[in-house]
Design a protein around this motif. Structure first.
Motif, PDB file in Angstrom:
ATOM      1  N   GLY A  77      -0.074 -25.825 -22.972  1.00 12.77           N
ATOM      2  CA  GLY A  77       0.558 -25.383 -21.732  1.00 12.77           C
ATOM      3  C   GLY A  77       0.824 -26.541 -20.803  1.00 12.77           C
ATOM      4  O   GLY A  77       0.795 -27.713 -21.195  1.00 12.77           O
ATOM      5  N   GLU A  78       1.074 -26.183 -19.535  1.00 12.12           N
ATOM      6  CA  GLU A  78       1.413 -27.157 -18.506  1.00 12.12           C
ATOM      7  C   GLU A  78       0.305 -27.193 -17.467  1.00 12.12           C
ATOM      8  O   GLU A  78      -0.267 -26.164 -17.101  1.00 12.12           O
ATOM      9  CB  GLU A  78       2.729 -26.788 -17.830  1.00 12.12           C
ATOM     10  CG  GLU A  78       3.149 -27.739 -16.734  1.00 12.12           C
ATOM     11  CD  GLU A  78       4.417 -27.270 -16.027  1.00 12.12           C
ATOM     12  OE1 GLU A  78       4.708 -27.792 -14.944  1.00 12.12           O
ATOM     13  OE2 GLU A  78       5.106 -26.378 -16.568  1.00 12.12           O
ATOM     14  N   ILE A  79      -0.027 -28.404 -16.957  1.00  9.06           N
ATOM     15  CA  ILE A  79      -1.005 -28.529 -15.884  1.00  9.06           C
ATOM     16  C   ILE A  79      -0.338 -28.153 -14.569  1.00  9.06           C
ATOM     17  O   ILE A  79       0.573 -28.841 -14.093  1.00  9.06           O
ATOM     18  CB  ILE A  79      -1.561 -29.961 -15.816  1.00  9.06           C
ATOM     19  CG1 ILE A  79      -2.312 -30.301 -17.104  1.00  9.06           C
ATOM     20  CG2 ILE A  79      -2.475 -30.142 -14.604  1.00  9.06           C
ATOM     21  CD1 ILE A  79      -2.870 -31.712 -17.144  1.00  9.06           C
ATOM     22  N   GLN A  80      -0.780 -27.033 -14.031  1.00 14.00           N
ATOM     23  CA  GLN A  80      -0.169 -26.523 -12.800  1.00 14.00           C
ATOM     24  C   GLN A  80      -0.771 -27.189 -11.560  1.00 14.00           C
ATOM     25  O   GLN A  80      -0.054 -27.512 -10.616  1.00 14.00           O
ATOM     26  CB  GLN A  80      -0.359 -25.003 -12.717  1.00 14.00           C
ATOM     27  CG  GLN A  80       0.415 -24.355 -11.582  1.00 14.00           C
ATOM     28  CD  GLN A  80       0.355 -22.836 -11.667  1.00 14.00           C
ATOM     29  OE1 GLN A  80      -0.437 -22.277 -12.417  1.00 14.00           O
ATOM     30  NE2 GLN A  80       1.211 -22.174 -10.909  1.00 14.00           N
ATOM     31  N   ASN A 100      -0.678 -23.653 -16.404  1.00 16.70           N
ATOM     32  CA  ASN A 100       0.421 -22.695 -16.471  1.00 16.70           C
ATOM     33  C   ASN A 100       0.580 -22.325 -17.940  1.00 16.70           C
ATOM     34  O   ASN A 100       0.905 -23.166 -18.773  1.00 16.70           O
ATOM     35  CB  ASN A 100       1.703 -23.338 -15.925  1.00 16.70           C
ATOM     36  CG  ASN A 100       2.878 -22.365 -15.937  1.00 16.70           C
ATOM     37  OD1 ASN A 100       2.807 -21.296 -16.540  1.00 16.70           O
ATOM     38  ND2 ASN A 100       3.960 -22.748 -15.286  1.00 16.70           N
ATOM     39  N   LEU A 101       0.386 -21.033 -18.296  1.00  9.41           N
ATOM     40  CA  LEU A 101       0.300 -20.605 -19.700  1.00  9.41           C
ATOM     41  C   LEU A 101       1.569 -19.953 -20.227  1.00  9.41           C
ATOM     42  O   LEU A 101       1.557 -19.317 -21.282  1.00  9.41           O
ATOM     43  CB  LEU A 101      -0.881 -19.642 -19.861  1.00  9.41           C
ATOM     44  CG  LEU A 101      -2.227 -20.165 -19.347  1.00  9.41           C
ATOM     45  CD1 LEU A 101      -3.292 -19.085 -19.475  1.00  9.41           C
ATOM     46  CD2 LEU A 101      -2.640 -21.412 -20.091  1.00  9.41           C
ATOM     47  N   GLU A 344      -8.251 -14.522 -25.926  1.00  4.95           N
ATOM     48  CA  GLU A 344      -9.362 -15.384 -25.513  1.00  4.95           C
ATOM     49  C   GLU A 344      -8.857 -16.744 -25.043  1.00  4.95           C
ATOM     50  O   GLU A 344      -9.366 -17.310 -24.072  1.00  4.95           O
ATOM     51  CB  GLU A 344     -10.358 -15.555 -26.661  1.00  4.95           C
ATOM     52  CG  GLU A 344     -11.122 -14.272 -26.999  1.00  4.95           C
ATOM     53  CD  GLU A 344     -12.005 -14.436 -28.225  1.00  4.95           C
ATOM     54  OE1 GLU A 344     -11.792 -15.432 -28.952  1.00  4.95           O
ATOM     55  OE2 GLU A 344     -12.876 -13.591 -28.445  1.00  4.95           O
ATOM     56  N   LEU A 345      -7.864 -17.288 -25.762  1.00  3.58           N
ATOM     57  CA  LEU A 345      -7.297 -18.559 -25.350  1.00  3.58           C
ATOM     58  C   LEU A 345      -6.656 -18.460 -23.973  1.00  3.58           C
ATOM     59  O   LEU A 345      -6.780 -19.360 -23.137  1.00  3.58           O
ATOM     60  CB  LEU A 345      -6.279 -19.034 -26.373  1.00  3.58           C
ATOM     61  CG  LEU A 345      -6.843 -19.488 -27.735  1.00  3.58           C
ATOM     62  CD1 LEU A 345      -5.707 -19.837 -28.676  1.00  3.58           C
ATOM     63  CD2 LEU A 345      -7.770 -20.670 -27.548  1.00  3.58           C
ATOM     64  N   ILE A 346      -5.956 -17.353 -23.759  1.00  2.00           N
ATOM     65  CA  ILE A 346      -5.315 -17.168 -22.453  1.00  2.00           C
ATOM     66  C   ILE A 346      -6.355 -17.070 -21.345  1.00  2.00           C
ATOM     67  O   ILE A 346      -6.218 -17.675 -20.273  1.00  2.00           O
ATOM     68  CB  ILE A 346      -4.424 -15.913 -22.473  1.00  2.00           C
ATOM     69  CG1 ILE A 346      -3.241 -16.136 -23.438  1.00  2.00           C
ATOM     70  CG2 ILE A 346      -3.908 -15.573 -21.080  1.00  2.00           C
ATOM     71  CD1 ILE A 346      -2.371 -14.907 -23.644  1.00  2.00           C
ATOM     72  N   ARG A 350      -6.937 -19.572 -18.143  1.00  2.21           N
ATOM     73  CA  ARG A 350      -6.927 -19.118 -16.753  1.00  2.21           C
ATOM     74  C   ARG A 350      -8.131 -19.658 -15.963  1.00  2.21           C
ATOM     75  O   ARG A 350      -8.034 -19.834 -14.745  1.00  2.21           O
ATOM     76  CB  ARG A 350      -6.919 -17.595 -16.706  1.00  2.21           C
ATOM     77  CG  ARG A 350      -5.566 -16.990 -17.107  1.00  2.21           C
ATOM     78  CD  ARG A 350      -5.659 -15.500 -17.203  1.00  2.21           C
ATOM     79  NE  ARG A 350      -4.348 -14.930 -17.573  1.00  2.21           N
ATOM     80  CZ  ARG A 350      -4.142 -13.655 -17.888  1.00  2.21           C
ATOM     81  NH1 ARG A 350      -5.187 -12.814 -17.894  1.00  2.21           N
ATOM     82  NH2 ARG A 350      -2.939 -13.223 -18.203  1.00  2.21           N
ATOM     83  N   LYS A 351      -9.226 -19.873 -16.630  1.00  3.20           N
ATOM     84  CA  LYS A 351     -10.411 -20.422 -15.945  1.00  3.20           C
ATOM     85  C   LYS A 351     -10.181 -21.851 -15.476  1.00  3.20           C
ATOM     86  O   LYS A 351     -10.770 -22.286 -14.488  1.00  3.20           O
ATOM     87  CB  LYS A 351     -11.620 -20.400 -16.883  1.00  3.20           C
ATOM     88  CG  LYS A 351     -12.083 -19.006 -17.248  1.00  3.20           C
ATOM     89  CD  LYS A 351     -13.256 -19.092 -18.224  1.00  3.20           C
ATOM     90  CE  LYS A 351     -13.693 -17.708 -18.667  1.00  3.20           C
ATOM     91  NZ  LYS A 351     -14.809 -17.783 -19.663  1.00  3.20           N
TER      92      LYS A 351
END
Length: 540
Positions: A77-80, A100-101, A344-346, A350-351
């Motif tokens: 993903g992207e580092i938000q 950012n997923l 689980e990955l999502i 989010r954490k």
């Protein structure tokens, strides 16, 4: 009258001469004293005192963190959000990175990996099955051949062992026969010697003893007659002494012969020690032994190879079919995917990333807005509460430093207490090629003034001696034969060997050669050993 006058004059001359000699001696002594007082210099001495001394080892190094953790991206993903950069301090639990997923594509990638993995595992299982079958067939054909070679080698070993036994048995038999013959020869010698004693030696002895006794009685009669003639003064003293001497000699000869009869031979003196086996020459079986050792080694190699081939021949290659292998591997992959599925990955993404302990960010690999993949390195967090100094010490000091010793650590204007935690067992040369030993010193009382990577100076309390004889370091010299001091003995400078113990920058422990209160020269200056000096104790 003249004789008295002469004696008086001699007495006066002797008294006068004595006075002159005494005056000459006094003049010489006084002159020597004056000369000594003018030419003998003084030299300052100090006393051996008693006290405590601590040996310190200086070391320099860098401050390092003892607790480090490198964080990796759990998702694609992207580092938000990313609120820190290299060198920033963070608190435990502080949020560092948020993701950012939206572009998460882990499911498709895993599906592709599953397909590719299944294909590779199938091909590998088929190849391994074919190779195992060929290897087993070759081993089954090799087993009978090895068994025949082993049987042949065992027969050879048995034959060699029998040959060695035969040689040794023959040697023992020969030795036994020699021993029996020696015993028979000794018994015959005993009988011969006994016959000689009984028929010749002892009769001759009795005859000699009787002759000596008769001679003694004859000499005694002659002596008795000489006594009577001497009393009548019909013979001289010399003639009387001669008869007495002849009688005494005859007595002594008879007594000596009587006290030393010839010994009768004893049978126990003619025995042969041992039974023959302990005196037998050791037969030379070295060639047979060499052949036996070689054959035994070859047998061991054949047996080892047979065991290996039997294991391959008896292996169960049909216990797991290729289909079963494929099914097992696919099931494992599916189980792993189920444990860590997409949801689980999502949730993990989010954490985001939080600091697990208080520390400083180092080696940040990404910034806000960067696209990352699962497993990609993000940054490293180094604790500022668990810190140490990675220092180096000289090869001459490594035997003084031990784990658990205390140390003082200086960082800029701050000073901390430390403990030696680890000593490297490998010396590493520096830029000049000098070997240095790595030492880890844990800082016991870190604070907010700690900076990772800065230079630090450490003073390790290596050794301590309490209530021991001490001397200032400048009074102790080191020569090719060891340590020594200069002292004044009989008015002259002398060199005295000593043994030292714990040494600090100021004092040296004296373990042998001097005791408390002994005076030593602080500085010999331009003097040399053997110079005459007057010792003067230095003021406190």
């Amino acid at each position: 009258m003249k004789k008295g006058i002469l004696k008086s004059k001699n007495g006066i001359m002797l008294i006068t001469l004595g006075v002159v000699v005494i005056m000459i001696i006094l003049i010489a002594v006084i002159g020597g004293m004056n000369q000594s007082g003018e030419s003998v210099p003084t030299i300052e001495t100090i006393a051996v005192t008693k006290g405590n001394v601590t040996q310190e080892v200086e070391a320099s190094g860098n401050v390092e963190s003892e607790q480090k953790k490198t964080f990796y991206s759990p998702v694609n993903g992207e580092i938000q959000t990313m609120s820190v950069e290299t060198g920033d301090t963070v608190e435990a639990g502080q949020s560092i990175i948020g993701f950012n997923l939206e572009t998460l594509e882990s499911e498709n990638q895993k599906a592709e990996l599953n397909v590719r993995s299944g294909q590779l595992e199938l091909a590998d299982a088929q190849q391994q099955a074919a190779e195992a079958a060929a290897k087993q067939a070759d081993a089954q054909a090799r087993v009978p051949e090895l068994e025949a070679q082993i049987a042949e080698k065992q027969d050879q070993i048995a034959s060699l062992q029998q040959q060695i036994t035969d040689v040794q048995s023959q040697a023992a038999a020969d030795a036994q026969a020699e021993a029996q013959q020696a015993a028979a020869d000794m018994m015959q010698a005993y009988k011969n010697d006994l016959d000689t004693y009984r028929n010749q030696t002892f009769p001759e002895y009795q005859e000699n003893l009787l002759n000596a006794e008769n001679t003694m009685y004859d000499c005694q009669a002659a002596f008795n007659e000489a006594v009577q003639l001497y009393e009548k003064e019909e013979i001289t003293v010399d003639e009387y002494s001669q008869k007495e001497k002849e009688f005494q000699q005859a007595q002594q000869a008879y007594q000596d012969l009587k006290d030393n009869p010839p010994a009768e031979p004893k049978q126990e003196d003619y025995t042969v020690s041992g039974t023959g086996g302990d005196t037998a020459a050791v037969p030379d079986t070295s060639d047979l032994q060499f052949q036996l050792e070689s054959a035994s080694q070859e047998l061991a190699q054949l047996q080892s190879e047979l065991a290996s081939q039997e294991a391959v021949a008896e292996a169960d290659t049909t216990g797991l079919t290729s289909a079963a292998q494929e099914q097992m591997k696919i099931s494992n992959n599916l189980a792993e995917l189920e444990v860590k599925n997409l949801q689980e990955l999502i949730e993990e993404g989010r954490k985001g990333i939080q600091a697990e302990f208080k520390g400083v960010i180092s080696d940040a690999q990404v910034t806000q807005g960067a696209t990352v993949t699962q497993g990609m390195q993000l940054f490293t967090l180094q604790s500022t509460e668990q810190v140490c100094v990675e220092a180096n010490i000289s090869k001459y000091d490594f035997d003084k430093v031990k784990e658990g010793q205390k140390a003082s650590v200086t960082l800029g204007d701050s000073e901390y207490q430390g403990t030696v935690e680890k000593i490297s067992k490998i010396a590493i040369p520096n830029e000049q090629g000098t070997p240095l030993i790595g030492v880890t010193i844990h800082i016991d009382n870190p604070d907010d003034n700690i900076f990772i990577g800065v230079d630090a100076q450490a003073s390790i309390q290596a050794a301590q001696a309490k209530d021991v004889p001490l001397l200032p370091v400048e009074a102790v010299n080191i020569g090719k034969d060891g340590s020594f001091c200069y002292v004044v003995e009989d008015g002259k400078i002398a060199e005295k060997s000593i043994e030292t113990g714990v040494t600090s920058d100021s004092y040296v422990e004296i373990t042998k050669g001097l005791k408390t209160g002994d005076q030593v020269i602080r500085d010999i200056g331009s003097h040399e050993v053997g110079d005459s000096v007057v010792a003067v104790e230095a003021a406190e």
